[in-house]
Design a protein around this motif. Sequence first.
Motif, PDB file in Angstrom:
ATOM      1  N   GLN A 244       9.312 -15.044 -10.196  1.00  7.67           N
ATOM      2  CA  GLN A 244       9.231 -14.094  -9.087  1.00  7.67           C
ATOM      3  C   GLN A 244      10.352 -14.334  -8.079  1.00  7.67           C
ATOM      4  OE1 GLN A 244       5.117 -14.788  -7.930  1.00  7.67           O
ATOM      5  NE2 GLN A 244       4.488 -12.838  -8.835  1.00  7.67           N
ATOM      6  N   ALA A 245      10.669 -15.593  -7.830  1.00 10.66           N
ATOM      7  CA  ALA A 245      11.756 -15.903  -6.906  1.00 10.66           C
ATOM      8  C   ALA A 245      13.099 -15.413  -7.455  1.00 10.66           C
ATOM      9  CB  ALA A 245      11.805 -17.404  -6.636  1.00 10.66           C
ATOM     10  N   LEU A 246      13.331 -15.622  -8.746  1.00 10.95           N
ATOM     11  CA  LEU A 246      14.587 -15.159  -9.361  1.00 10.95           C
ATOM     12  C   LEU A 246      14.711 -13.644  -9.282  1.00 10.95           C
ATOM     13  CD1 LEU A 246      16.072 -16.373 -12.730  1.00 10.95           C
ATOM     14  CD2 LEU A 246      15.948 -13.953 -12.221  1.00 10.95           C
ATOM     15  N   VAL A 253      12.024  -5.561  -6.843  1.00 13.78           N
ATOM     16  CA  VAL A 253      10.848  -5.601  -5.975  1.00 13.78           C
ATOM     17  C   VAL A 253       9.591  -5.540  -6.835  1.00 13.78           C
ATOM     18  CG1 VAL A 253       9.577  -4.384  -4.154  1.00 13.78           C
ATOM     19  CG2 VAL A 253      12.085  -4.505  -4.079  1.00 13.78           C
ATOM     20  N   GLN A 254       8.700  -6.501  -6.629  1.00 12.31           N
ATOM     21  CA  GLN A 254       7.425  -6.465  -7.343  1.00 12.31           C
ATOM     22  C   GLN A 254       6.518  -5.461  -6.638  1.00 12.31           C
ATOM     23  OE1 GLN A 254       5.129 -10.089  -7.395  1.00 12.31           O
ATOM     24  NE2 GLN A 254       3.745  -9.349  -8.986  1.00 12.31           N
ATOM     25  N   ALA A 259       4.964  -5.507 -12.634  1.00 11.26           N
ATOM     26  CA  ALA A 259       6.061  -4.537 -12.674  1.00 11.26           C
ATOM     27  C   ALA A 259       7.030  -4.768 -11.522  1.00 11.26           C
ATOM     28  CB  ALA A 259       5.510  -3.113 -12.622  1.00 11.26           C
ATOM     29  N   TYR A 260       8.324  -4.727 -11.847  1.00 15.50           N
ATOM     30  CA  TYR A 260       9.388  -5.011 -10.888  1.00 15.50           C
ATOM     31  C   TYR A 260      10.457  -3.920 -11.029  1.00 15.50           C
ATOM     32  CZ  TYR A 260       7.238  -9.658 -11.071  1.00 15.50           C
ATOM     33  OH  TYR A 260       6.346 -10.694 -11.035  1.00 15.50           O
ATOM     34  N   ALA A 261      10.863  -3.345  -9.902  1.00 13.82           N
ATOM     35  CA  ALA A 261      11.826  -2.243  -9.948  1.00 13.82           C
ATOM     36  C   ALA A 261      12.992  -2.511  -9.016  1.00 13.82           C
ATOM     37  CB  ALA A 261      11.154  -0.921  -9.572  1.00 13.82           C
ATOM     38  N   ARG A 262      14.150  -2.050  -9.438  1.00 18.53           N
ATOM     39  CA  ARG A 262      15.357  -2.098  -8.605  1.00 18.53           C
ATOM     40  C   ARG A 262      15.655  -0.683  -8.128  1.00 18.53           C
ATOM     41  NH1 ARG A 262      20.220  -4.928 -11.465  1.00 18.53           N
ATOM     42  NH2 ARG A 262      19.672  -6.790 -10.272  1.00 18.53           N
ATOM     43  N   ASP A 263      16.154  -0.566  -6.907  1.00 20.74           N
ATOM     44  CA  ASP A 263      16.538   0.741  -6.345  1.00 20.74           C
ATOM     45  C   ASP A 263      15.372   1.734  -6.391  1.00 20.74           C
ATOM     46  OD1 ASP A 263      19.134  -0.255  -6.012  1.00 20.74           O
ATOM     47  OD2 ASP A 263      19.693   0.344  -8.041  1.00 20.74           O
ATOM     48  N   ASP A 264      14.157   1.213  -6.227  1.00 20.42           N
ATOM     49  CA  ASP A 264      12.940   2.031  -6.178  1.00 20.42           C
ATOM     50  C   ASP A 264      12.736   2.864  -7.439  1.00 20.42           C
ATOM     51  OD1 ASP A 264      10.578   2.575  -4.788  1.00 20.42           O
ATOM     52  OD2 ASP A 264      11.341   4.484  -4.039  1.00 20.42           O
ATOM     53  N   ARG A 265      13.232   2.384  -8.585  1.00 20.41           N
ATOM     54  CA  ARG A 265      13.026   3.113  -9.842  1.00 20.41           C
ATOM     55  C   ARG A 265      11.695   2.682 -10.461  1.00 20.41           C
ATOM     56  NH1 ARG A 265      18.012   5.486 -11.325  1.00 20.41           N
ATOM     57  NH2 ARG A 265      16.821   6.691 -12.840  1.00 20.41           N
TER      58      ARG A 265
END
Length: 398
Positions: A244-246, A253-254, A259-265
């Motif tokens: 989670q830190a990485l 963003v978790q 589930a983790y998304a970049r740029d709100d995707r």
Amino acid sequence: MSLQPSSPAPLPEGGERKGGFQLPPLALYVHIPWCVRKCPYCDFNSHAAGPELPEDAYVDALLADLEADLPAAHGRGLVTIFLGGGTPSLFSARALDRLLNGINRHLAFAPDIEITLEANPGTFEQEKFADYRRLGINRLSIGVQSFQTAQLQALGRIHDGNEAVRAAEMARRAGFDNFNLDLMHGLPGQDVAGALADLRQAVALGPTHLSWYQLTLEPNTLFWSQPPEIPEDDLLWDIQEAGQALLAAEGFVQYETSAYARDDRRARHNLNYWTFGDFLGIGAGAHAKLSDPHGHIRRTWKTRLPKDYLDPDKRFQAGERLLEAAELPFEFMMNALRLTGGVPAELFAQRTGLPLAAIAEPCAAAHAAGLLENDPQLLRPTARGQLFLNDLLQHFLP
């Protein structure tokens, strides 16, 4: 393929119903149940493919199944479609083109519809990515699970790490600027360094979304009857915290439990599940959650075995169940509280037709236990509630 957009789905005549209920957005899940072979950890309705897939017959059945379900749409178009499995990427672009066009003839597509296809990294399937993109499929979810040879072999996967890398690279070259990578952690023989190496490799491939979840041993799987040696709880916790830190440092963003998304995707199809939206389900073993304009909510499920689903003398639907009012708080919270940011409190009434007063007591108890934020405008788990989600949900059982 020429997709016909929909205008925003209207509310049923009379607008809001009981307790502020509003007919939710509608999504479609399509289940394609075949894989090259069954993985030992998989408890999904998947079956080893024979030498030739019955593509045409199955697409015919899917469209007939959808046509039978059309009254449940109540005039709504589709906001998302998810082609899951199994391994839907075993199907040819020609078959999926016919399927999507057939769906669109029955149901209008939102102008910005998200259409996701699950794919595995086998070389043969990669060659079809560009064709899939031309059909209007605009999101891939690639089942990598790991990039390490030992872990892939332990999981019974048929690809290697190099094929997984090539699959992601080919997805980008095919025009997919929005794709997810599925990764597992807590694998047999895995340590923190190995789990982080998988994550670093995944991040380097430029996905917009990562599903990163712990291997669990499920009933009715080979791993349940012949369990592998997986890491101890303390090591699992160390892997979770370090991963989670990485991901946070890399801009992911978790927003949900795994589930983790970049740029709100964020995955819009899954968000519809978690916000208690409606979804049709077609295909062998597919499930659905459907509301009617009067606020009645039911769950349905389809015939499970592909041979039965393809039998023209059998019904597609295997069963249905109307949700009782007493069940709705748990049904709603089981989904909504997976979201780390929670949901607006008013959504509870809109999706269930029940007043917020119906959950006032369990919310107060969950807050007192440190599991739910004390915010009258938001239903949101605390950091502790996210870690102990099952304990939090116990407060909402009927």
